[in-house]
Design a protein around this motif. Structure first.
Motif, PDB file in Angstrom:
ATOM      1  N   SER A  27      -1.207  12.234  -2.615  1.00 26.72           N
ATOM      2  CA  SER A  27      -0.347  10.800  -2.282  1.00 26.72           C
ATOM      3  C   SER A  27       0.940  11.020  -1.903  1.00 26.72           C
ATOM      4  O   SER A  27       1.547  10.342  -0.934  1.00 26.72           O
ATOM      5  CB  SER A  27      -0.444   9.790  -3.374  1.00 26.72           C
TER       6      SER A  27
ATOM      7  N   ASP B 256      -8.088   9.924   7.887  1.00 33.78           N
ATOM      8  CA  ASP B 256      -8.183   8.538   7.717  1.00 33.78           C
ATOM      9  C   ASP B 256      -9.394   8.105   6.795  1.00 33.78           C
ATOM     10  O   ASP B 256      -9.311   7.195   6.040  1.00 33.78           O
ATOM     11  CB  ASP B 256      -8.252   7.580   9.048  1.00 33.78           C
TER      12      ASP B 256
ATOM     13  N   GLU C 242      -9.313   9.478   3.097  1.00 34.91           N
ATOM     14  CA  GLU C 242      -8.476   8.639   2.763  1.00 34.91           C
ATOM     15  C   GLU C 242      -8.977   7.189   2.299  1.00 34.91           C
ATOM     16  O   GLU C 242      -8.291   6.765   1.266  1.00 34.91           O
ATOM     17  CB  GLU C 242      -7.013   8.790   3.230  1.00 34.91           C
ATOM     18  N   GLU C 243      -9.432   6.616   3.071  1.00 35.62           N
ATOM     19  CA  GLU C 243      -9.938   5.106   2.780  1.00 35.62           C
ATOM     20  C   GLU C 243     -10.950   5.171   1.534  1.00 35.62           C
ATOM     21  O   GLU C 243     -10.975   4.309   0.850  1.00 35.62           O
ATOM     22  CB  GLU C 243     -10.727   4.734   3.936  1.00 35.62           C
TER      23      GLU C 243
ATOM     24  N   TRP D 245       2.372   4.425   4.377  1.00 40.13           N
ATOM     25  CA  TRP D 245       1.636   4.770   2.978  1.00 40.13           C
ATOM     26  C   TRP D 245       2.710   4.520   2.262  1.00 40.13           C
ATOM     27  O   TRP D 245       2.587   3.899   0.964  1.00 40.13           O
ATOM     28  CB  TRP D 245       1.277   6.169   2.972  1.00 40.13           C
TER      29      TRP D 245
ATOM     30  N   ARG E 123       0.955  11.967   1.729  1.00 40.09           N
ATOM     31  CA  ARG E 123       0.881  10.510   2.817  1.00 40.09           C
ATOM     32  C   ARG E 123       2.186   9.995   2.921  1.00 40.09           C
ATOM     33  O   ARG E 123       2.436   9.484   4.111  1.00 40.09           O
ATOM     34  CB  ARG E 123      -0.284   9.845   2.104  1.00 40.09           C
TER      35      ARG E 123
ATOM     36  N   TYR F 272     -10.149  10.151  -0.828  1.00 44.83           N
ATOM     37  CA  TYR F 272      -9.950  11.694  -0.571  1.00 44.83           C
ATOM     38  C   TYR F 272      -8.662  11.946   0.033  1.00 44.83           C
ATOM     39  O   TYR F 272      -7.797  11.290   0.390  1.00 44.83           O
ATOM     40  CB  TYR F 272     -11.189  12.206  -0.427  1.00 44.83           C
ATOM     41  N   GLY F 273      -8.856  13.059   0.840  1.00 43.08           N
ATOM     42  CA  GLY F 273      -7.839  13.542   1.592  1.00 43.08           C
ATOM     43  C   GLY F 273      -6.558  14.216   1.134  1.00 43.08           C
ATOM     44  O   GLY F 273      -6.505  14.407  -0.267  1.00 43.08           O
ATOM     45  N   ARG F 274      -5.557  14.079   1.619  1.00 42.61           N
ATOM     46  CA  ARG F 274      -4.154  14.240   1.197  1.00 42.61           C
ATOM     47  C   ARG F 274      -3.790  13.844  -0.049  1.00 42.61           C
ATOM     48  O   ARG F 274      -4.048  12.741  -0.434  1.00 42.61           O
ATOM     49  CB  ARG F 274      -2.925  14.053   2.394  1.00 42.61           C
TER      50      ARG F 274
ATOM     51  N   VAL G 288      -4.126  19.135   0.081  1.00 41.20           N
ATOM     52  CA  VAL G 288      -5.065  18.360  -0.670  1.00 41.20           C
ATOM     53  C   VAL G 288      -5.054  19.124  -1.931  1.00 41.20           C
ATOM     54  O   VAL G 288      -5.305  20.343  -2.181  1.00 41.20           O
ATOM     55  CB  VAL G 288      -6.319  18.504  -0.056  1.00 41.20           C
TER      56      VAL G 288
END
Length: 417
Positions: free
Chosen positions: A188, A177, A180-181, A268, A191, A184-186, A133
């Motif tokens: 790109s 999940d 990322e919706e 992804w 992914r 945020y999250g990992r 992240v």
């Protein structure tokens, strides 16, 4: 005795390591053995800097220093191989141990192919990786989605599909999940990654597949080379490491976790690449996005595939000096040079001050070239065709002959005689 191909559970017998390390401390214990027995001169790892958003490369020369580097940092996005090339002379004159994630291992292979790193002197312990992240986004994500001051968070982890934070007074997890919706999250590139277990390393380690009473208390170790087997056997013999065969049900679970991560990576890729469009539409999008370029060269200085002595993007015959943004030829040169061997490490995008999605553009082209020519970068020592010419030798030939036909000897075998 461990041998290549074995699947093991491993944990440390060292009390000091056990206190600070995660998952039984097997990786730290193996590095302790390697340093104590001079199997390596030093170990390069990522350690925590000011806080958990500050990852720093750390060269450890004595086992006494190891305990302070134990643990993982999902908010650390550094790539180590380029540092080995630049600051450690490509490990030409030292035996080096390195803890690597998938993109690190791939980059080590690509630099070794180009004679920038001496892989014979490098021992790699790979760790399974679900993604990292970006530290800037991580702070914003923790504040916005978790409702927690990012400065009070003292630990984070990704487990069972959740990004979990610990802070004084509690802990909280949210589905990756869901994060990322909401953008945020990992990262790109993470992914899209399909190198979740780096088996080109000497040992592939992690938590996937550790079940039963050993869950959280042992590391899964996949022995991928004779070099790796010797390390494990030596650590066991010295008493710093204990092992047992992996639970067969754990092997099945490990395979299912990896399979699920690979499917997610494919999903992804489809989403990101389709959003780029095709043909002229894709070209227009790339030209529009790269028009923000300020020619700071961060993408080039961080890329593990960029290694040229004289960078063509600095050649005034191709790129007008002082012109900002640079002509699109600047980016075309990078695409032509890097795309066949891009390892999707994301550094060119992570460090871009203009926030250009460089990694997306490069990775999309790499995947198409892989379909066309069958070359997958970073998994073996097989060379893409343009790497068959040694760059320093080729530059000297061009200078001496006055020719601009780069790689002439590769494409015209008759000229070799």
């Amino acid at each position: 005795m461990a041998k290549k191909g074995d699947m093991l559970y491993a944990w440390t017998n060292d009390a000091d390591i056990k206190k600070k390390a995660e998952l039984g401390g097997a990786v730290t214990a193996i590095w302790k053995h390697a340093l104590d027995t001079k199997a390596v001169d030093a170990v390069l790892v990522i350690s925590r800097g000011k806080d958990l958003y500050d990852a720093k490369p750390t060269l450890v020369r004595t086992s006494a220093e190891l305990a302070n580097t134990a643990g993982s940092l999902h908010c650390g996005t550094l790539l180590l191989p380029k540092l080995v090339k630049k600051y450690l002379e490509g490990s030409e004159n030292m035996k080096l141990g390195v803890t690597v994630k998938g993109c690190d291992a791939m980059a080590f292979y690509e630099l070794a192919k180009r004679k920038q790193i001496n892989l014979d002197n490098v021992v790699m312990i790979g760790v399974n990786c679900g993604g990292s992240v970006s530290p800037v986004l991580a702070r914003k994500m923790i504040a916005d989605k978790y409702g927690v001051d990012p400065d009070v968070v003292h630990k984070e982890e990704i487990d069972k599909g959740q990004f979990i934070i610990e802070y004084e007074g509690g802990h909280k997890g949210i589905s990756v999940d869901e994060l990322e919706e909401h953008g945020y999250g990992r990262r790109s590139n993470c992914r899209r990654c399909k190198m979740k277990v780096p088996r080109q390393a000497d040992l592939a380690c992690g938590n996937w597949g550790v079940i039963g009473e050993k869950a959280g208390k042992a590391t899964f170790v996949e022995v991928c080379s004779e070099k790796g087997a010797n390390l494990v056997n030596g650590a066991v013999k010295s008493g710093v490491l204990a092992t047992e065969p992996a639970n067969p049900k754990g092997l099945d679970i490990r395979g299912k976790v990896e399979g699920a991560m690979l499917k997610l990576g494919e999903k992804w890729r489809k989403k990101d690449f389709e959003a780029l469009g095709e043909g002229k539409d894709r070209l227009k999008k790339i030209m529009s996005e790269t028009s923000r370029c300020i020619k700071c060269y961060s993408c080039i200085s961080a890329c593990p595939i960029c290694y040229c002595v004289d960078c063509t993007t600095k050649n005034p015959s191709y790129i007008t000096p002082g012109e900002i943004p640079p002509n699109f030829m600047f980016h075309l040169i990078r695409f032509a040079h890097i795309a066949p061997s891009c390892v999707n490490c994301g550094q060119c995008q992570e460090l871009c001050p203009a926030e250009i999605p460089n990694a997306l553009f490069m990775h999309a082209q790499q995947v198409e070239l892989e379909k066309m020519f069958g070359h997958t970068p970073g998994i073996s020592m097989e060379l893409p065709i343009l790497a068959y010419a040694e760059e320093r030798v080729e530059r000297e030939r061009l200078h001496n002959t006055g020719s601009d036909m780069i790689y002439l000897n590769v494409f015209n075998p008759m000229k070799q005689h």
